[in-house]
Design an enzyme around this catalytic site. Structure first.
Site, PDB file in Angstrom:
ATOM      1  N   ASP A 187      51.928  35.915  68.783  1.00  4.63           N
ATOM      2  CA  ASP A 187      53.255  35.300  68.675  1.00  4.63           C
ATOM      3  C   ASP A 187      53.208  34.211  67.610  1.00  4.63           C
ATOM      4  O   ASP A 187      52.790  33.087  67.861  1.00  4.63           O
ATOM      5  CB  ASP A 187      53.658  34.723  70.041  1.00  4.63           C
ATOM      6  N   SER A 240      60.455  31.624  75.858  1.00  3.69           N
ATOM      7  CA  SER A 240      61.109  31.284  74.599  1.00  3.69           C
ATOM      8  C   SER A 240      62.103  30.139  74.821  1.00  3.69           C
ATOM      9  O   SER A 240      61.728  29.091  75.334  1.00  3.69           O
ATOM     10  CB  SER A 240      61.796  32.552  74.060  1.00  3.69           C
ATOM     11  N   ARG A 296      70.401  39.850  63.557  1.00  2.00           N
ATOM     12  CA  ARG A 296      69.529  40.429  64.584  1.00  2.00           C
ATOM     13  C   ARG A 296      68.310  41.105  63.957  1.00  2.00           C
ATOM     14  O   ARG A 296      67.215  41.041  64.511  1.00  2.00           O
ATOM     15  CB  ARG A 296      70.312  41.429  65.440  1.00  2.00           C
ATOM     16  N   HIS A 316      56.168  37.788  69.655  1.00  2.74           N
ATOM     17  CA  HIS A 316      56.900  36.911  70.566  1.00  2.74           C
ATOM     18  C   HIS A 316      57.474  37.658  71.777  1.00  2.74           C
ATOM     19  O   HIS A 316      57.487  37.147  72.894  1.00  2.74           O
ATOM     20  CB  HIS A 316      58.000  36.215  69.773  1.00  2.74           C
ATOM     21  N   ASP A 317      57.985  38.877  71.544  1.00  2.00           N
ATOM     22  CA  ASP A 317      58.596  39.629  72.642  1.00  2.00           C
ATOM     23  C   ASP A 317      57.586  40.049  73.717  1.00  2.00           C
ATOM     24  O   ASP A 317      57.980  40.672  74.714  1.00  2.00           O
ATOM     25  CB  ASP A 317      59.356  40.851  72.121  1.00  2.00           C
TER      26      ASP A 317
HETATM   27  C1  LIG Z   1      64.860  37.492  76.447  1.00  2.00           C
HETATM   28  C2  LIG Z   1      65.840  37.383  77.386  1.00  2.00           C
HETATM   29  O1  LIG Z   1      65.930  36.417  78.053  1.00  2.00           O
HETATM   30  S1  LIG Z   1      66.856  38.633  77.523  1.00  2.00           S
HETATM   31  C3  LIG Z   1      66.945  39.563  76.085  1.00  2.00           C
HETATM   32  C4  LIG Z   1      65.939  40.615  76.045  1.00  2.00           C
HETATM   33  N1  LIG Z   1      66.420  41.780  75.396  1.00  2.00           N
HETATM   34  C5  LIG Z   1      66.349  41.968  74.087  1.00  2.00           C
HETATM   35  O2  LIG Z   1      65.844  41.167  73.369  1.00  2.00           O
HETATM   36  C6  LIG Z   1      66.940  43.243  73.601  1.00  2.00           C
HETATM   37  C7  LIG Z   1      66.378  43.721  72.269  1.00  2.00           C
HETATM   38  N2  LIG Z   1      64.992  43.668  72.268  1.00  2.00           N
HETATM   39  C8  LIG Z   1      64.217  44.721  72.571  1.00  2.00           C
HETATM   40  O3  LIG Z   1      64.627  45.840  72.801  1.00  2.00           O
HETATM   41  C9  LIG Z   1      62.789  44.355  72.648  1.00  2.00           C
HETATM   42  O4  LIG Z   1      62.090  45.108  71.741  1.00  2.00           O
HETATM   43  C10 LIG Z   1      62.253  44.484  74.037  1.00  2.00           C
HETATM   44  C11 LIG Z   1      60.965  43.712  74.046  1.00  2.00           C
HETATM   45  C12 LIG Z   1      63.182  43.811  75.036  1.00  2.00           C
HETATM   46  C13 LIG Z   1      62.087  45.922  74.495  1.00  2.00           C
HETATM   47  O5  LIG Z   1      61.021  46.505  73.832  1.00  2.00           O
HETATM   48  P1  LIG Z   1      60.732  48.047  73.940  1.00  2.00           P
HETATM   49  O6  LIG Z   1      60.976  48.524  75.323  1.00  2.00           O
HETATM   50  O7  LIG Z   1      59.379  48.247  73.340  1.00  2.00           O
HETATM   51  O8  LIG Z   1      61.857  48.678  73.054  1.00  2.00           O
HETATM   52  P2  LIG Z   1      61.749  49.000  71.511  1.00  2.00           P
HETATM   53  O9  LIG Z   1      61.567  47.788  70.719  1.00  2.00           O
HETATM   54  O10 LIG Z   1      60.754  50.092  71.332  1.00  2.00           O
HETATM   55  O11 LIG Z   1      63.171  49.607  71.216  1.00  2.00           O
HETATM   56  C14 LIG Z   1      63.515  50.846  71.771  1.00  2.00           C
HETATM   57  C15 LIG Z   1      64.780  51.351  71.115  1.00  2.00           C
HETATM   58  O12 LIG Z   1      64.543  51.575  69.711  1.00  2.00           O
HETATM   59  C16 LIG Z   1      64.933  52.915  69.391  1.00  2.00           C
HETATM   60  N3  LIG Z   1      64.113  53.402  68.292  1.00  2.00           N
HETATM   61  C17 LIG Z   1      62.773  53.538  68.267  1.00  2.00           C
HETATM   62  N4  LIG Z   1      62.396  54.045  67.059  1.00  2.00           N
HETATM   63  C18 LIG Z   1      63.517  54.219  66.321  1.00  2.00           C
HETATM   64  C19 LIG Z   1      63.793  54.698  65.027  1.00  2.00           C
HETATM   65  N5  LIG Z   1      62.832  55.113  64.206  1.00  2.00           N
HETATM   66  N6  LIG Z   1      65.074  54.747  64.620  1.00  2.00           N
HETATM   67  C20 LIG Z   1      66.065  54.322  65.424  1.00  2.00           C
HETATM   68  N7  LIG Z   1      65.887  53.844  66.668  1.00  2.00           N
HETATM   69  C21 LIG Z   1      64.622  53.795  67.109  1.00  2.00           C
HETATM   70  C22 LIG Z   1      64.689  53.680  70.667  1.00  2.00           C
HETATM   71  O13 LIG Z   1      65.445  54.890  70.669  1.00  2.00           O
HETATM   72  C23 LIG Z   1      65.182  52.704  71.709  1.00  2.00           C
HETATM   73  O14 LIG Z   1      66.590  52.766  71.745  1.00  2.00           O
HETATM   74  P3  LIG Z   1      67.414  52.310  73.062  1.00  2.00           P
HETATM   75  O15 LIG Z   1      66.932  50.906  73.387  1.00  2.00           O
HETATM   76  O16 LIG Z   1      68.836  52.352  72.636  1.00  2.00           O
HETATM   77  O17 LIG Z   1      67.067  53.281  74.135  1.00  2.00           O
HETATM   78  N1  LIG Z   2      64.168  39.289  72.364  1.00  2.00           N
HETATM   79  C1  LIG Z   2      64.450  37.976  72.856  1.00  2.00           C
HETATM   80  C2  LIG Z   2      63.663  37.032  72.053  1.00  2.00           C
HETATM   81  C3  LIG Z   2      64.222  35.680  71.835  1.00  2.00           C
HETATM   82  O1  LIG Z   2      63.301  34.737  72.227  1.00  2.00           O
HETATM   83  C4  LIG Z   2      65.915  37.722  72.850  1.00  2.00           C
HETATM   84  O2  LIG Z   2      66.640  38.443  72.178  1.00  2.00           O
HETATM   85  O3  LIG Z   2      66.394  36.845  73.557  1.00  2.00           O
END
Ligand SMILES: CC(=O)SCCNC(=O)CCNC(=O)[C@H](O)C(C)(C)COP(=O)(O)OP(=O)(O)OC[C@H]1O[C@@H](n2cnc3c(N)ncnc32)[C@H](O)[C@@H]1OP(=O)(O)O
Ligand SMILES: N[C@@H](CCO)C(=O)O
Length: 401
Positions: free
Chosen positions: A344, A176, A246, A377-378
């Site tokens: 994506d 990204s 967000r 994208h993720d």
């Molecule tokens: C990109 C970089 O360079 S760094 C930055 C990367 N990090 C991020 O972007 C952080 C936020 N993004 C995410 O979490 C992204 O979805 C990912 C790709 C990083 C992770 O994906 P996944 O592992 O599939 O996590 P997912 O999207 O399912 O989210 C899980 C969370 O949602 C919560 N959740 C799932 N369903 C529900 C619901 N119905 N109601 C409330 N919360 C929910 C889970 O409890 C979990 O919570 P937690 O993270 O506090 O433990």
């Molecule tokens: N989930 C990623 C996607 C941005 O490209 C982030 O928060 O940085």
């Protein structure tokens, strides 16, 4: 390491974020200079005696220097401290945001390479950004922080590597916005980069991407708690606007089929509809609110604004090619690996194909892989197993001593 967790096979182990203060001011595209500049960074693996095995990993919008391993929580660390939170910001888990990709035997193999990860310029996780103290006022810069570009981020990384005594990169990689930085490196410092790995990235965000970023920034700036960007030290912050930003952003990182598969139209409550306009009735609404709340706890609103602005300004053809992508890429000497994901729509495969075609037309070494995957994208954070063999094979051609 948190109780109950064990180091995964191939983990770099427990790591600590460190800091470097740059000896000179960073000159910015906007015409201003920034000084002092501090850079937060982590390293994984061992630097070769010839210093020729370095891979710089660049993060996306909300990442930080903590890309791999378990964070060693600094004593007395606060929410704004560095390295104590995990990839999604939940304090205590401490796993780096690309841990599945960096480590012994992984895509970025720390048995061979010395991987360096920095928090980008304008960040809120240890590198100088809008929440840092402005030496002119003694208060946080807030919106007085200069507008920074991806090229400014790269120049800052270059100056940081000079301090570490690293002259040349075996590779620079990122997803990204991180991929944008990698591509910018290849243009700004063609003789300093052996290979580029740009994943789920683009040479210029398309108008719909500009539009979604604009909505997200507006959500922050229209929150009265933003206070013109000078909320630091006031005891309040634009959390409501950030949360909406967000939620908008997160939807753009997913795909329609992924949302349908994960949540469908299922209700959050096991009972029937509750006839409410305020409560998250559907699972997808609850999920988005959760993502918003986690994000607000771990991220600075002004950093969001500046980083979003930087990635929307990014346009290699405009910056370096008088409107021509081919001209912009003329000076590239690095081998280039592009990876895109079929679902994506924010950084679509077509954008990677355009870069591939432009490089190929110039006779430059390039390969482009489109991975069929449904998560949007993720995917670059989720589809580690499918990216790994492609990246390992590509990097096998880099032969550090
Ligand atoms: C990109 C970089 O360079 S760094 C930055 C990367 N990090 C991020 O972007 C952080 C936020 N993004 C995410 O979490 C992204 O979805 C990912 C790709 C990083 C992770 O994906 P996944 O592992 O599939 O996590 P997912 O999207 O399912 O989210 C899980 C969370 O949602 C919560 N959740 C799932 N369903 C529900 C619901 N119905 N109601 C409330 N919360 C929910 C889970 O409890 C979990 O919570 P937690 O993270 O506090 O433990
Ligand atoms: N989930 C990623 C996607 C941005 O490209 C982030 O928060 O940085």
């Amino acid at each position: 390491m948190p109780p109950g967790q064990t180091l995964a096979t191939g983990s770099v182990g427990t790591v600590e974020t460190r800091y470097v203060d740059l000896p000179e001011a960073v000159r910015l595209d906007c015409g201003r200079q920034l000084r002092p500049v501090r850079v937060a960074y982590e390293t994984y693996g061992t630097l070769s005696p010839a210093r020729d095995n370095v891979i710089l990993v660049c993060h996306a919008l909300s990442g930080d220097a903590h890309a791999a391993g378990f964070a060693k929580a600094p004593s007395g660390s606060t929410r704004d401290g560095f390295g104590a939170e995990d990839r999604d910001g939940s304090a205590g888990k401490g796993l780096g945001w690309w841990d599945g990709m960096i480590g012994p035997g992984k895509a970025f193999d720390t048995d061979r390479f010395f991987v360096v990860s920095t928090n980008l310029l304008g960040g809120c996780r240890g590198t100088t950004g809008p929440s840092s103290v402005d030496p002119a006022t003694g208060r946080a810069y807030g919106s007085d922080f200069p507008v920074v570009t991806v090229a400014d981020m790269v120049r800052t990384q270059r100056a940081f590597l000079d301090v570490l005594g690293i002259e040349r990169l075996a590779a620079v990689a990122g997803g990204s916005l991180g991929g944008m930085q990698a591509l910018e490196w290849a243009i700004l410092y063609p003789d300093k980069v052996g290979a580029v790995v740009a994943i789920a990235s683009t040479h210029a965000l398309h108008p719909q991407g500009l539009a979604w970023n604009s909505i997200a920034r507006d959500a922050i700036m229209r929150d009265p708690a933003w206070q013109g960007g000078h909320y630091h030290g006031t005891g309040t912050a634009p959390g409501a606007g950030m949360g909406v930003a967000r939620m908008v952003g997160h939807v753009t990182y997913l795909s329609a089929p992924a949302l349908a598969e994960r949540f469908g139209r299922r209700l959050q409550s096991a009972d029937d509809v509750r006839y409410t306009i305020t409560e998250p009735e559907f699972q997808v609404e609850s999920y988005l609110r959760h993502q918003a709340d986690s994000f607000v706890r771990r991220f600075d609103a002004n950093t969001y604004l500046y980083t979003s602005r930087a990635l929307t300004y990014f346009d290699l053809a405009r910056q370096h090619g008088e409107g021509s992508l081919g001209r912009a890429l003329e000076g590239v000497s690095a081998r280039t690996l592009l990876i895109a994901f079929s679902s994506d729509w924010l950084y679509p495969p077509a954008a990677s194909r355009e870069i591939e075609e432009a490089l190929r037309a110039l006779g430059k070494p390039v390969e482009c892989h489109v991975i069929e995957a449904p998560y949007g994208h993720d995917c670059f954070l989720l589809e580690e197993a499918r990216q790994t063999p492609i990246i390992r094979r590509f990097l096998a051609e880099e032969t550090p001593s």
